[in-house]
Design a protein around this motif. Structure first.
Motif, PDB file in Angstrom:
ATOM      1  N   VAL A 170       0.763  -1.017  -0.057  1.00 42.76           N
ATOM      2  CA  VAL A 170      -0.001   0.083  -0.006  1.00 42.76           C
ATOM      3  C   VAL A 170       0.924   1.197   0.190  1.00 42.76           C
ATOM      4  O   VAL A 170       1.929   1.203   0.946  1.00 42.76           O
TER       5      VAL A 170
ATOM      6  N   VAL B  79      -3.128   5.498  -1.307  1.00 40.33           N
ATOM      7  CA  VAL B  79      -4.194   6.139  -0.231  1.00 40.33           C
ATOM      8  C   VAL B  79      -3.759   7.596  -0.443  1.00 40.33           C
ATOM      9  O   VAL B  79      -2.213   7.806  -0.415  1.00 40.33           O
TER      10      VAL B  79
ATOM     11  N   PRO C 200      -6.319   0.740  -7.931  1.00 38.57           N
ATOM     12  CA  PRO C 200      -7.261   1.470  -6.949  1.00 38.57           C
ATOM     13  C   PRO C 200      -6.642   2.586  -6.040  1.00 38.57           C
ATOM     14  O   PRO C 200      -5.596   2.374  -5.459  1.00 38.57           O
ATOM     15  N   VAL C 201      -7.338   3.718  -5.773  1.00 39.07           N
ATOM     16  CA  VAL C 201      -7.153   4.792  -4.973  1.00 39.07           C
ATOM     17  C   VAL C 201      -8.208   4.843  -3.901  1.00 39.07           C
ATOM     18  O   VAL C 201      -9.339   5.123  -4.437  1.00 39.07           O
ATOM     19  N   LEU C 202      -7.704   5.207  -2.550  1.00 38.89           N
ATOM     20  CA  LEU C 202      -8.625   5.296  -1.429  1.00 38.89           C
ATOM     21  C   LEU C 202      -8.610   6.875  -1.171  1.00 38.89           C
ATOM     22  O   LEU C 202      -6.995   7.199  -0.851  1.00 38.89           O
TER      23      LEU C 202
ATOM     24  N   GLU D 258      -5.575  -0.225   6.081  1.00 38.81           N
ATOM     25  CA  GLU D 258      -5.770  -0.814   4.909  1.00 38.81           C
ATOM     26  C   GLU D 258      -4.425  -1.983   4.657  1.00 38.81           C
ATOM     27  O   GLU D 258      -4.763  -3.036   4.269  1.00 38.81           O
TER      28      GLU D 258
ATOM     29  N   ALA E  18      -5.309   5.817   7.557  1.00 38.09           N
ATOM     30  CA  ALA E  18      -6.339   4.945   6.375  1.00 38.09           C
ATOM     31  C   ALA E  18      -5.390   3.854   5.848  1.00 38.09           C
ATOM     32  O   ALA E  18      -5.907   2.848   5.809  1.00 38.09           O
TER      33      ALA E  18
ATOM     34  N   LEU F  98      -3.031  -0.707  -3.842  1.00 41.47           N
ATOM     35  CA  LEU F  98      -3.613   0.676  -3.519  1.00 41.47           C
ATOM     36  C   LEU F  98      -3.069   1.751  -3.103  1.00 41.47           C
ATOM     37  O   LEU F  98      -1.770   1.565  -2.679  1.00 41.47           O
TER      38      LEU F  98
ATOM     39  N   VAL G 214      -9.564   9.991   1.153  1.00 38.05           N
ATOM     40  CA  VAL G 214      -9.946  10.174   2.664  1.00 38.05           C
ATOM     41  C   VAL G 214      -9.845  11.502   2.945  1.00 38.05           C
ATOM     42  O   VAL G 214      -9.104  12.424   2.570  1.00 38.05           O
TER      43      VAL G 214
END
Length: 128
Positions: free
Chosen positions: A4, A93, A121-123, A24, A20, A91, A125
């Motif tokens: 991550v 973040v 994918p990108v999270l 993860e 976050a 991922l 927050v």
């Protein structure tokens, strides 16, 4: 073990992103790469102090981590994307800051670039 990648800035949105990302990484049993991208106008001692506090949080989490400080020619989005791709991240973040009603129409240029160009994918927050 996966990876991550998190973008860190010494602001509330940066701290939220790290929290976050730790969650993860624990959930995915992954390692964590913290990318601190700064330009020449940053105060060196302040950046070091902030990164030391982040490293203390990371050490307590039990997650395997690496902190990469990047400065120089590239934009923060480019730094983060290249490290994420080189790390085969599963991922990314990032933290987003609050914006005015007009500002909500357009994301920040770095956030927008990461969301559109990331290979994984990108999270995103927001700070609480």
């Amino acid at each position: 073990m996966g990876t991550v990648v998190v973008g860190y800035v010494p602001k509330p949105e940066g701290h939220a992103a790290v929290r976050a990302a730790v969650a993860e990484a624990q959930l995915r049993d992954a390692s964590l790469v913290v990318v601190s991208s700064h330009r020449g106008n940053d105060e060196g001692a302040e950046v070091e102090r902030e990164l030391a506090s982040v490293q203390a949080v990371l050490a307590e989490s039990g997650v395997a981590y690496e902190v990469r400080q990047v400065g120089g020619g590239f934009e923060p989005a480019e730094d983060l994307l290249s490290i994420a791709e080189a790390s085969s991240a599963e991922l990314i973040v990032i933290g987003l800051r609050r914006r005015s009603p007009v500002g909500k129409l357009i994301l920040g240029s770095n956030a927008q670039r990461i969301l559109l160009d990331a290979h994984c994918p990108v999270l995103a927050v927001k700070a609480v």
